[in-house]
Scaffold this motif. Structure first.
Motif, PDB file in Angstrom:
ATOM      1  N   LEU A  74       0.506  -1.311  -0.051  1.00 51.70           N
ATOM      2  CA  LEU A  74       0.251  -0.425  -0.374  1.00 51.70           C
ATOM      3  C   LEU A  74       1.319   1.318  -0.067  1.00 51.70           C
ATOM      4  O   LEU A  74       0.079   2.425  -0.367  1.00 51.70           O
ATOM      5  CB  LEU A  74      -1.262   0.174   1.264  1.00 51.70           C
ATOM      6  CG  LEU A  74      -2.180  -1.016   0.651  1.00 51.70           C
ATOM      7  CD1 LEU A  74      -2.961  -0.963   2.597  1.00 51.70           C
ATOM      8  CD2 LEU A  74      -2.985  -0.238   0.126  1.00 51.70           C
ATOM      9  N   LEU A  78       0.418   4.493  -3.354  1.00 47.87           N
ATOM     10  CA  LEU A  78      -0.076   5.447  -2.281  1.00 47.87           C
ATOM     11  C   LEU A  78       0.937   6.096  -3.204  1.00 47.87           C
ATOM     12  O   LEU A  78       0.724   7.283  -2.878  1.00 47.87           O
ATOM     13  CB  LEU A  78      -0.346   5.207  -0.732  1.00 47.87           C
ATOM     14  CG  LEU A  78      -1.524   4.208  -0.875  1.00 47.87           C
ATOM     15  CD1 LEU A  78      -1.784   4.659   0.285  1.00 47.87           C
ATOM     16  CD2 LEU A  78      -2.807   5.409  -1.461  1.00 47.87           C
ATOM     17  N   THR A 238       6.558   4.530   5.971  1.00 48.73           N
ATOM     18  CA  THR A 238       5.260   3.415   6.414  1.00 48.73           C
ATOM     19  C   THR A 238       5.529   2.542   7.704  1.00 48.73           C
ATOM     20  O   THR A 238       5.101   3.084   7.801  1.00 48.73           O
ATOM     21  CB  THR A 238       5.176   2.434   5.157  1.00 48.73           C
ATOM     22  OG1 THR A 238       5.040   2.790   4.167  1.00 48.73           O
ATOM     23  CG2 THR A 238       4.211   1.513   5.380  1.00 48.73           C
ATOM     24  N   LEU A 249      -1.139   4.547   5.358  1.00 52.47           N
ATOM     25  CA  LEU A 249      -1.546   5.552   4.101  1.00 52.47           C
ATOM     26  C   LEU A 249      -1.464   6.838   3.436  1.00 52.47           C
ATOM     27  O   LEU A 249      -1.615   7.104   2.545  1.00 52.47           O
ATOM     28  CB  LEU A 249      -3.457   4.464   4.038  1.00 52.47           C
ATOM     29  CG  LEU A 249      -4.021   3.728   4.068  1.00 52.47           C
ATOM     30  CD1 LEU A 249      -5.620   3.509   4.566  1.00 52.47           C
ATOM     31  CD2 LEU A 249      -3.578   2.790   3.838  1.00 52.47           C
ATOM     32  N   MET A 346      -6.947   2.527  -1.773  1.00 57.80           N
ATOM     33  CA  MET A 346      -6.980   3.069  -0.582  1.00 57.80           C
ATOM     34  C   MET A 346      -8.054   2.532   0.000  1.00 57.80           C
ATOM     35  O   MET A 346      -7.845   2.407   1.179  1.00 57.80           O
ATOM     36  CB  MET A 346      -7.178   4.558  -1.211  1.00 57.80           C
ATOM     37  CG  MET A 346      -7.443   5.905  -0.020  1.00 57.80           C
ATOM     38  SD  MET A 346      -6.963   5.896   1.456  1.00 57.80           S
ATOM     39  CE  MET A 346      -5.392   7.058   0.370  1.00 57.80           C
ATOM     40  N   GLY A 349      -7.244  -0.470   1.905  1.00 59.17           N
ATOM     41  CA  GLY A 349      -5.997   0.518   3.492  1.00 59.17           C
ATOM     42  C   GLY A 349      -7.265   0.787   4.241  1.00 59.17           C
ATOM     43  O   GLY A 349      -6.865   0.496   5.871  1.00 59.17           O
TER      44      GLY A 349
END
Length: 414
Positions: A74, A78, A238, A249, A346, A349
């Motif tokens: 993720l 992103l 992250t 995220l 998204m 997540g």
């Protein structure tokens, strides 16, 4: 006999990674046998089959150990999405920003209202509506490559996708207090937690973006280290977001936005991740499919269908309304709206975040959102192909662009 493994055998993260990859690759291969079934849906179906609702090869403990892998996937997705938000383009074309905000707002209002009528508590309906505002760039880029699409609609839709992902997270954060209040949380959690997570993630993403920009530009002669700086920056961001209980995220999304808008040339934003990025992409969707609960999915199937229809109409309607007010060609407006219909990263997540913050709501929210993701990723490719033809941009890409370069770009943002 202490040297023998304990029973039942506990898988470590490396074993889980290998298992998810093998199962996911099998699902992707089987999906290719059916031209109408995209690989993303194949990944999710194989996850559902081998997850807790199926053969239980991937049980709850195994899925918990895959969290770090999903976070990495993720984060990279992103970050790449953040690179699509070009603020200089928005300053030149204000109506593009208005269009993005209009379709996002309409989607939240319509979906929340429909879910509330369907029996969801209003705070939960609003939270789900905020989650499903986000669109996925994967289908956009994949189909654009297949039909050789190029032009204004293709490029501006990338920016609209980035806008609605930002709106999705902001709206999600803003609605958290309502859901926390209805769940009986303390006032300190209701007021301080969303504020801390939003602004803390914003600061972390900005700081990390500045560091990655400085490092890559100070060492731009040594091009072999750029990818290490970028991936290291995304993973560090992250990881720090998890350490400080921030959003894993929003922080990498902000990181990508900052890098894109600091650089004067496309030195960093054009870095290619290569085919290896597909591995984390597989893990993400197999894990998402395994987290589906079949009973809830069947029970809420009518709600999922209702969500798919209303969200699609809101996306297209919001874009068309702004286009009509600015006298833009109707065919291009409809095409943009259709390209915003697919949904993935998204949304997955934020569904995981909802499960962590509100375990009592996890099953119903996951069934509705992930069920909708499966539908959108199935109908998305043919809709996108039609949209590019409707906009008159199919077949307009430069013929001398290598298929390998385009394919790499698709894999990166998938």
């Amino acid at each position: 006999m202490n040297f023998l493994p304990t029973w039942p055998i506990a898988f470590d993260t490396m074993t889980v990674f290998g298992l998810l990859l093998i199962l996911g690759a099998l699902g992707g291969y089987l999906s290719h046998r059916f031209p109408w079934l995209p690989s993303i849906t194949g990944f999710m179906l194989i996850g559902l089959l081998f997850g807790p609702s199926g053969l239980v090869v991937l049980d709850e403990e195994t899925l918990a150990k895959s969290r770090i892998l999903v976070d990495i996937a993720l984060g990279l997705i992103l970050y790449r999405l953040g690179l699509s938000l070009n603020l200089s383009l928005l300053r030149k074309r204000v109506t593009l920003g208005v269009m993005g905000l209009a379709e996002s707002s309409l989607t939240i209002i319509v979906v929340a209202g429909v879910l509330w009528i369907a029996g969801f508590a209003l705070p939960v309906a609003g939270l789900v509506a905020a989650i499903v505002v986000s669109s996925s760039p994967a289908v956009l880029l994949h189909v654009a490559h297949e039909v050789r699409a190029s032009g204004d609609v293709t490029e501006t839709t990338k920016t609209l996708v980035a806008i609605n992902n930002v709106v999705s997270f902001v709206a999600f954060s803003a609605l958290l207090p309502l859901v926390q209040f209805s769940s009986g949380k303390s006032w300190s959690e209701i007021l301080l937690l969303p504020t801390y997570r939003f602004f803390g993630s914003l600061i972390l993403g900005c700081a990390a973006g500045a560091v990655v920009y400085v490092l890559t530009h100070r060492t731009r002669e040594a091009t072999q280290y750029r990818l290490a700086f970028v991936i290291g920056g995304v993973m560090l961001t992250t990881g720090l977001a998890n350490v400080f209980n921030l959003s894993a995220l929003y922080a990498p999304l902000v990181l990508g936005i900052v890098v894109k808008n600091l650089e004067q040339e496309d030195t960093v934003s054009q870095i290619q991740f290569g085919e290896s990025f597909e591995l984390f992409f597989i893990v993400l969707f197999v894990s998402a499919g395994a987290n589906l609960h079949l009973h809830d999915l069947i029970t809420l199937a009518p709600v999922v269908i209702l969500l798919v229809v209303t969200r699609s109409l809101a996306k297209v309607g919001g874009v068309v309304a702004v286009a009509a007010a600015t006298r833009e060609a109707l065919n291009k407006a409809v095409a943009r709206g259709m390209l915003l219909i697919p949904m993935a990263g998204m949304a997955i997540g934020l569904t995981r975040t909802t499960a962590e913050l509100f375990p009592d709501q996890a099953a119903s929210v996951a069934a509705v959102v992930l069920g909708a993701v499966a539908v959108f990723e199935t109908i998305g490719p043919p809709l996108a192909a039609y949209a590019f033809n409707l906009a008159g941009e199919a077949g307009q890409a430069q013929k001398h662009t290598s298929p390998e370069a385009l394919a790499t770009t698709v894999e990166e943002v998938s």
